[in-house]
Structure formats: C-alpha cells, structure tokens
Motif scaffolding. Sequence first.
Motif, mmCIF file in Angstrom:
data_model
loop_
_atom_site.group_PDB
_atom_site.id
_atom_site.type_symbol
_atom_site.label_atom_id
_atom_site.label_comp_id
_atom_site.label_asym_id
_atom_site.label_seq_id
_atom_site.Cartn_x
_atom_site.Cartn_y
_atom_site.Cartn_z
ATOM 1 N N ALA A 83 0.826 -1.206 0.000
ATOM 2 C CA ALA A 83 0.000 0.000 0.000
ATOM 3 C C ALA A 83 0.863 1.260 0.000
ATOM 4 N N PHE A 84 1.889 1.286 0.837
ATOM 5 C CA PHE A 84 2.762 2.463 0.908
ATOM 6 C C PHE A 84 3.382 2.767 -0.454
ATOM 7 N N THR A 85 3.966 1.755 -1.101
ATOM 8 C CA THR A 85 4.656 1.986 -2.366
ATOM 9 C C THR A 85 3.695 2.354 -3.484
ATOM 10 N N ALA A 86 2.554 1.656 -3.586
ATOM 11 C CA ALA A 86 1.595 1.955 -4.644
ATOM 12 C C ALA A 86 1.079 3.387 -4.539
ATOM 13 N N LEU A 87 0.713 3.809 -3.323
ATOM 14 C CA LEU A 87 0.216 5.176 -3.135
ATOM 15 C C LEU A 87 1.312 6.206 -3.393
ATOM 16 N N ALA A 88 2.521 5.926 -2.909
ATOM 17 C CA ALA A 88 3.623 6.870 -3.097
ATOM 18 C C ALA A 88 3.971 7.021 -4.581
ATOM 19 N N LEU A 89 3.997 5.918 -5.311
ATOM 20 C CA LEU A 89 4.315 5.985 -6.729
ATOM 21 C C LEU A 89 3.225 6.718 -7.508
ATOM 22 N N TRP A 90 1.988 6.477 -7.155
ATOM 23 C CA TRP A 90 0.894 7.181 -7.833
ATOM 24 C C TRP A 90 1.010 8.682 -7.569
ATOM 25 N N ALA A 91 1.370 9.034 -6.342
ATOM 26 C CA ALA A 91 1.496 10.447 -5.979
ATOM 27 C C ALA A 91 2.652 11.119 -6.701
ATOM 28 N N LEU A 92 3.709 10.357 -7.021
ATOM 29 C CA LEU A 92 4.869 10.934 -7.703
ATOM 30 C C LEU A 92 4.536 11.467 -9.091
ATOM 31 N N GLN A 93 3.360 11.120 -9.614
ATOM 32 C CA GLN A 93 2.928 11.680 -10.890
ATOM 33 C C GLN A 93 2.547 13.153 -10.747
ATOM 34 N N TYR A 94 2.257 13.578 -9.508
ATOM 35 C CA TYR A 94 1.772 14.937 -9.271
ATOM 36 C C TYR A 94 2.660 15.749 -8.332
ATOM 37 N N VAL A 95 3.504 15.053 -7.538
ATOM 38 C CA VAL A 95 4.298 15.722 -6.512
ATOM 39 C C VAL A 95 5.771 15.474 -6.795
ATOM 40 N N PRO A 96 6.625 16.510 -6.727
ATOM 41 C CA PRO A 96 8.065 16.301 -6.921
ATOM 42 C C PRO A 96 8.610 15.306 -5.892
ATOM 43 N N PRO A 97 9.609 14.503 -6.268
ATOM 44 C CA PRO A 97 10.081 13.421 -5.385
ATOM 45 C C PRO A 97 10.620 13.888 -4.040
ATOM 46 N N GLY A 98 11.282 15.037 -3.987
ATOM 47 C CA GLY A 98 11.800 15.512 -2.704
ATOM 48 C C GLY A 98 10.696 15.802 -1.712
ATOM 49 N N ARG A 99 9.700 16.573 -2.148
ATOM 50 C CA ARG A 99 8.562 16.892 -1.285
ATOM 51 C C ARG A 99 7.793 15.625 -0.924
ATOM 52 N N ALA A 100 7.663 14.723 -1.899
ATOM 53 C CA ALA A 100 6.924 13.481 -1.668
ATOM 54 C C ALA A 100 7.587 12.630 -0.593
#
Length: 306
Positions: A83-100
Amino acid sequence: MAQQQSVWGRFGPLVGAVAIWGGNWPVMKLGLGHMSPLWLAASRFASAALLSVVVLAVLGRLRRPTRAEWPLVAGVGLLQMGAFTALALWALQYVPPGRASIIAYATSIWVIPLSSLLLRERLNGVQWVATLLSYAGIGVIVAPAFSPWQPQLVVGLAMLLGASFAWACNIIQLRAQRHVRLGAEMIPWQTAVATVPLLALAWLHDGAPAFLADAAVWPLIAYTGPLATALTFIVVLGMTQRMPPVATSIAMLCVPLIGLLISALVFQERLSGDLIAGLALIAASVLVSALGGRLPRLGALARSAA
C-alpha cells in the motif's frame, strides 16, 4: 585509524542503506517515465523477492514463517510495502520526489495518536510536543497546494498522507506484537505478499507488461527492487536491532533529506522556504521524540552526580 575503521564498520552499512533509500525516490520518478505506478511497484517487489530468496538460501537462512509470524509478515507486505509503495508511486505523478519523500516518511503524525488510541499508551508532554511539531511541518509543506488551489497536487499529497498512514498502521501492528520479532529471513515472504496483489492490480488496470522490452527499464528495476528493497532491508533490519532507537530515528530522517537533495539536482526541484521549514519542523519532532525518553534519565544522572 583502527578506531575510525571500527566506527565505519559499525555504521557504514546503515549509512549506505540510507543513501540508497534516499536515492530511490528520484529513481522511482524516472521509472514512472517507462511504466505505470502499479507495474513499477509490482516489479520492485517481485525482483526483490527473487533476489532475497537467493541471498538467504546461499546464507542458509531461508525458512518459512511460523504461525505467530504470519500476521506480521502479511502486515508488512500489504501495508508497509504494498500500500505504501503503490500510493507513493501514484502520488509521484503529481508531486516532486523531494517533497513526496518528506511527507511519506512523516509517519509520526499518525503513530503517536494511534498508539494512544489503539494501544492505550499514555503519552507524555514530550510526545505531544513532537506530534504538534510534525503536524506543523506537514502543514507548512502542503499549504502551497491550496493557495492557489492545485487539484492534482492536492490529490498527490492526499495519497502520500495515505501512504504514511498505511506504514503507521503497520508500525502499530508490530508494536502491539512486540514479543514476535521479524528478522531478515522474512523478507522473501513479505515482498512476495506485496507482489501478489500489486501484480494482479497492475495486470487488470494497465494490461500486460509491455515495458519489459525497454532496455532502459531494467537498471531502474534493479535499483528499486534488488538494491533498494532486498539487500537494503536485510542490512537495515540487522543494524536497527543492534543500534539505539535514537540513532535509527535520526538515520531514517536522512532518507527524505537525501531524496530532496538529489531531486533538486536531477529534477531541478526548488528548495523553497516552505519545504526547508517543513523538513526542519519534522526533524525537530523526530529529535524531540527520540531524545524525550532519555531526558529524565539524564536529569537523574546529573542530580546523582551533584
């Protein structure tokens, strides 16, 4: 010289693991240019499962989980990994990796309140101060998404908060079952548990993995899976069992910091004032929480010495 080598021998593997985890956020961002979030997550844990089986088999440490270990193995696989990785990867489409990376690693915003609510742990003033500092840090980091309103960024931030919540739930589960300790021998099973639902969801949602024909994909999978998951988890599990919790907490805080710095170099992510202030507040919350339990003992020692 011998003492320096001894220090590096004790902390060097953890330093390397933290650096690899920090670099994993920009690498995952690059991976999204070649495959979907679900396929990237599935590829990460499938490759990690295969390598960890080989490594532990060679070391003679491969074994099946016991009946008491299975619920925790499933929790780590489904919550912390899947769950952590799937949500984080999906979010990386919209949020820069540092902030994410900063938001995803801010599990303290959930862990301390959940400990009080579910585990009936009595929280002292230091723990509440740490919680408020972490809330303030997250608030500072997410505020720009609302002024002006940026719907995609808000969705990405919500997914990252969901990712940190999934990890926090697993931390609470592990804390509630402290009598059961999971060693490196469980990594093949944890990654396999994460792989199965991710693989099914990826195939249903995105179709067959056509990206496997792209040669540029394989180094990215090798970094996120075998290196940043299998080998790194084996190292970190062994180190955290030997190191004080304070040292581990501070070391884990370096993961989003490294991710932020690499992201600034690779993706030109701007180190804005809100980002730096938010990271500083979250860092303060980790330090307050980690050192809070030691302050009474230090005070008692000082009084006894006087």
